[in-house]
Design a protein around this motif. Structure first.
Motif, PDB file in Angstrom:
ATOM      1  N   LYS A 172       1.110  -1.725   0.284  1.00 27.15           N
ATOM      2  CA  LYS A 172       0.095   0.079   0.472  1.00 27.15           C
ATOM      3  C   LYS A 172       0.406   1.182   0.236  1.00 27.15           C
ATOM      4  O   LYS A 172       0.746   2.765  -0.968  1.00 27.15           O
ATOM      5  N   ARG A 173       1.961   1.235   0.937  1.00 24.26           N
ATOM      6  CA  ARG A 173       3.070   2.663   1.321  1.00 24.26           C
ATOM      7  C   ARG A 173       3.594   2.998  -0.056  1.00 24.26           C
ATOM      8  O   ARG A 173       3.533   3.773  -1.026  1.00 24.26           O
TER       9      ARG A 173
ATOM     10  N   LEU B 187       0.823   4.153  -2.782  1.00 23.55           N
ATOM     11  CA  LEU B 187       0.307   5.571  -2.587  1.00 23.55           C
ATOM     12  C   LEU B 187       2.091   6.971  -2.897  1.00 23.55           C
ATOM     13  O   LEU B 187       1.822   7.581  -4.086  1.00 23.55           O
TER      14      LEU B 187
ATOM     15  N   CYS C 221      -7.160   5.082   3.678  1.00 21.15           N
ATOM     16  CA  CYS C 221      -6.182   5.554   3.232  1.00 21.15           C
ATOM     17  C   CYS C 221      -7.181   7.521   3.562  1.00 21.15           C
ATOM     18  O   CYS C 221      -6.562   8.505   3.420  1.00 21.15           O
TER      19      CYS C 221
END
Length: 93
Positions: free
Chosen positions: A5-6, A9, A52
């Motif tokens: 996810k990091r 993003l 998020c």
């Protein structure tokens, strides 16, 4: 937040992918960057976006449950009451 996810993003925000020319900061730039993601990345983004945006799972569930409750308004008879563009509205006297 998981490392996957990091990374997604970070790529979206920093423009590190070759398809992004600069850091994205406006809604328009973010929208454009999302459109440039491949389908798999877009699907993944849909999965992680509520987190998020700090939308709780409960709020997300309630919005999904409530949406069908308004389906009865989606019919031709009710269409007469839908909002129309300003240029088609009657002018004041």
């Amino acid at each position: 937040m998981s490392s996957r996810k990091r990374v997604l993003l970070a790529r979206l925000a920093s423009g590190r992918r070759a398809r992004y020319s600069s850091r994205v900061s406006t809604v328009a730039e973010i929208s454009e960057a999302i459109e440039k993601l491949d389908l798999r990345e877009q699907v993944h983004l849909m999965e992680i976006l509520p987190q998020c945006l700090k939308i709780s799972p409960e709020d997300l569930a309630w919005s999904r449950l409530a949406e069908p409750a308004f389906a009865f308004w989606d019919n031709p008879d009710d269409g007469a009451h839908d909002l129309h563009p300003v240029d088609t509205m009657p002018r004041s006297l």
